[in-house]
Design a protein around this motif. Structure first.
Motif, PDB file in Angstrom:
ATOM      1  N   THR A   1       0.829  -1.206   0.000  1.00  0.00           N
ATOM      2  CA  THR A   1       0.000   0.000   0.000  1.00  0.00           C
ATOM      3  C   THR A   1       0.865   1.259   0.000  1.00  0.00           C
ATOM      4  O   THR A   1       0.635   2.184  -0.773  1.00  0.00           O
TER       5      THR A   1
ATOM      6  N   LYS B   1       2.498   1.791  -3.380  1.00  0.00           N
ATOM      7  CA  LYS B   1       1.597   2.344  -4.397  1.00  0.00           C
ATOM      8  C   LYS B   1       1.343   3.822  -4.166  1.00  0.00           C
ATOM      9  O   LYS B   1       1.168   4.589  -5.108  1.00  0.00           O
ATOM     10  N   GLN B   2       1.322   4.207  -2.898  1.00  0.00           N
ATOM     11  CA  GLN B   2       1.059   5.610  -2.585  1.00  0.00           C
ATOM     12  C   GLN B   2       2.194   6.515  -3.058  1.00  0.00           C
ATOM     13  O   GLN B   2       1.960   7.623  -3.503  1.00  0.00           O
TER      14      GLN B   2
END
Lengths: 369, 352
Positions: A261, A264-265
């Motif tokens: 996560t 991806k950020q």
């Protein structure tokens, strides 16, 4: 040492060696993807105890080795700035750019520091508001989440004096590039356990199917490596081509979701140049638009630096498994760990350095007989 | 009351020696220098020879071969778990003398102080040096102090030189290793280097790793009492056991084969090395020795070592062989073999 000695047990190793010898009927060329695996294989002398029919090709999974020369030149240019604290993992300091290395910059007064975590660099930025703190963000999927976290935290804390020189690379596109190459000799892969602990191994399933190549997620201790080899040979001998997990104590199919996560950020996938291999599409991470202000290459205007490799260096062919390190004409002559021409001779994990340090010119059979 | 002076805050001007930090004048050869010697160095190093304070000290030595050695100490930080730069400065030179089989007698000590160094830190280091000299049974008989401007040094540098006498019949040198000899290590390896690393880099482990800094001359004397036919002694400081054994292999033009499983390593050191991607075989020691001894004397020497507090964990780790001259080869934990080469520079923590 608990949790390590169990995976270095000589009796269990012997059983695995015996089993591998028993099941191997013909020549197989396996590639261990990760430099940590190469290191373990050579350091433990595993290659000397395997059947002659099993050839291990050392893959491109050493972050120090595949970082392009021009990225190192960019790092050197940034580190030489008088107001910069340049932070790096230890083994990048000795990697030569086209002229010098980070150690030389340090000796000329540059503030170059070894850190153990990118978050230490964020801390330095907080403690030294009048300085520019730059972290050398290289590596595979393994080191990327912590680097993403560092950029994320710097943004949250408004640390505008922190930036990162990003040269992150991804394993699956490199495996595809190797399999798609007309000169490819690799018949099976030991996938890099720690990369898979972050990303999982579902990404490898389409590759195994498309190229009909066994891919076995493998750890780093001697028994892990042997078990990976055993399972790979079992598949090859049976004509199977599947993704298997031989490192279940660290790896799950879906990987580490929180790590993915944050990746991806902060990062987006794009083309990346690999030292010795060239440009591979979708094989690297770059900072996303909203984090661009943390891009050291833009901040210090070094984006246009371009560099040529030494024509004597064959590290590209070594990284692709086309030649063994000691088959390079410069190996041990113009190119040694003291004066490396290519990065594969620099890092402990580099195939050339591992050959030079542990195998060198001497046939080990003659030593032990 | 005199107008303009607030006596409530007033104190008598400090005697010169009470400056809390080193100032340039401490190296100027005047009263400040003299007071530093009188109040700081002399009490710590007390002995008759030093007290003469001449330009040189005159010593008498027995009619034997002499061993001379010098070493400089620049360790950072000055204090670390298990010791300080002062211990290293005394034991480092004492151990270098002991590695030729010499009985160390006298040391000299040169100090380069950086302006601003706290006198209490200097005092502690010097006090530790005095205690270390006593523990090693040597006298610090002459010395020198210089002060450099702030920013031109790292607090404190020390150089020590040492003089020792070699007993008759003792012939210890790296080229004396012979095929068939065994290789003994006096205890766990890598403690000093990882102790320094853990404080220098701010790495926190659950267990504090302590430096092994210690004088090895008494251990060597006990070994020589068991057998004076010891071929080689080395203290594996920088570059660790790997570098020392490589040097012996090259000097003697013999091969050395060790068994990695027999290397004693403190579990905390082994764990720290794993975390950092380092190999204890390359990590520095300051209180360990390697001995190369004829096989027939090995048990006697090993037994004598184990009776001594600094050799309780002594172990045979390998042998000298005719094969692969000049190379150190290790049998690995799983029964493979590898060449253990010298490191190029210092060992660097690996990326992942």
């Amino acid at each position: 040492m608990k949790y390590l000695d169990e995976f270095r047990d000589p009796d269990l190793a012997k059983r695995l060696f015996d089993e591998i010898h028993a099941i191997t009927t013909r020549h197989w060329a396996l590639m261990e993807v990760c430099g940590g695996q190469t290191h373990s294989i050579i350091r433990n002398g595993i290659d000397k105890l395997l059947p002659d029919k099993i050839e291990l090709i050392h893959g491109p999974g050493c972050p120090v080795c595949v970082t392009p020369l021009e990225v190192i030149d960019k790092a050197l240019a940034i580190a030489a700035h008088p107001n910069v604290i340049f932070c790096s993992f230890g083994d990048m300091l000795r990697v030569p750019g086209s002229g010098q290395d980070l150690f030389s910059i340090k000796s000329q007064g540059g503030d170059v520091r070894i850190v153990y975590s990118p978050l230490d660099a964020v801390k330095l930025a907080r403690e030294n508001p009048s300085k520019e703190v730059v972290f050398f963000g290289i590596g595979f999927e393994t080191t990327a989440p912590a680097n993403a976290m560092a950029v994320f935290q710097a943004k949250q804390q408004g640390l505008m004096n922190f930036s990162m020189l990003v040269s992150h690379v991804l394993v699956p596109p490199a495996i595809e590039a190797i399999m798609a190459s007309p000169t490819n000799r690799v018949q099976a892969f030991l996938a890099a356990g720690h990369v898979c602990s972050v990303m999982g191994y579902w990404e490898y399933e389409p590759i195994a199917e498309r190229y009909h190549v066994p891919i076995v997620v493998t750890g780093f201790e001697p028994l892990d490596v042997l078990e990976g080899i055993r399972r790979t040979v079992m598949q090859l001998e049976a004509g199977r081509a599947e993704v298997e997990n031989a490192y279940p104590r660290a790896v799950q199919r879906q990987g580490n979701i929180p790590a993915q996560t944050i990746l991806k950020q902060v990062f987006e996938v794009g083309e990346r140049k690999w030292r010795g291999i060239g440009n591979i599409p979708n094989s690297g991470w770059h900072l996303r638009g909203e984090f661009r202000q943390f891009d050291a290459a833009a901040k210090f205007a070094v984006e246009d630096i371009q560099t040529q490799e030494s024509p004597l260096c064959h590290s590209g062919e070594v990284l692709q498994g086309l030649i063994k390190p000691n088959q390079c004409p410069a190996f041990g002559k113009e190119c040694t760990p003291r004066k490396p021409l290519g990065a594969t001779m620099v890092s402990n994990e580099g195939a050339c350095a591992a050959y030079y340090q542990y195998g060198r010119f001497v046939s080990l059979e003659s030593i032990t007989s | 009351m005199t107008v303009g002076v607030d006596f409530s805050e007033w104190v008598c001007p400090l005697p010169l020696r009470d400056y809390p930090n080193v100032i340039m004048g401490h190296g100027g050869g005047g009263k400040l220098s003299a007071e530093l010697i009188e109040h700081l160095f002399m009490p710590a190093f007390q002995n008759n020879l030093l007290e003469t304070l001449g330009d040189s000290t005159i010593v008498t030595v027995p009619q034997q071969r002499l061993a001379l050695s010098t070493d400089s100490f620049v360790v950072h930080p000055l204090f670390f778990p298990g010791g300080c730069i002062g211990d290293l400065a005394v034991y480092g030179t004492v151990n270098d003398l002991a590695m030729s089989g010499a009985r160390p007698l006298y040391l000299t000590a040169g100090f380069i102080l950086e302006e601003g160094l706290s006198l209490s830190a200097l005092g502690s280091v010097v006090e530790r040096m005095g205690a270390a000299a006593q523990a090693a049974g040597v006298q610090i008989v002459t010395g020198d102090t210089k002060v450099v401007e702030k920013g031109h040094g790292d607090g404190l540098y020390i150089n020590t030189s040492g003089l020792g006498v070699i007993p008759d019949g003792v012939h210890i040198a790296p080229q004396n290793a012979q095929a068939g000899d065994v290789v003994i290590v006096s205890g766990t390896i890598g403690d000093h280097g990882m102790a320094i690393m853990s404080v220098r880099e701010g790495l926190e482990f659950d267990t504090v790793i302590r430096s092994d800094t210690a004088p090895l001359n008494h251990l060597v004397a006990a070994m020589l009492a068991a057998s004076n036919d010891i071929h080689v002694l080395r203290d594996p400081t920088r570059g660790g056991v790997a570098s020392s054994l490589n040097e012996i292999a090259r000097s003697s033009r013999k091969g050395i084969l060790i068994d990695e499983r027999k290397l004693p390593v403190n579990p905390a050191v082994a764990s720290a090395c794993e975390v950092l991607g380092m190999d204890p075989i390359y990590v520095a020691n300051e209180g360990k020795l390697l001995a190369i001894v004829a096989r027939q004397n090995a048990e006697a020497v090993l037994e004598a070592m184990r009776q001594h507090p600094l050799g309780q964990q002594a172990a045979i780790i390998g042998e000298v062989v005719e094969q692969h001259p000049g190379l150190l080869v290790a049998r690995t934990g799983i029964g493979g073999t590898r060449i253990v080469d010298m490191q190029i520079g210092e060992q660097l923590p690996r990326i992942c």
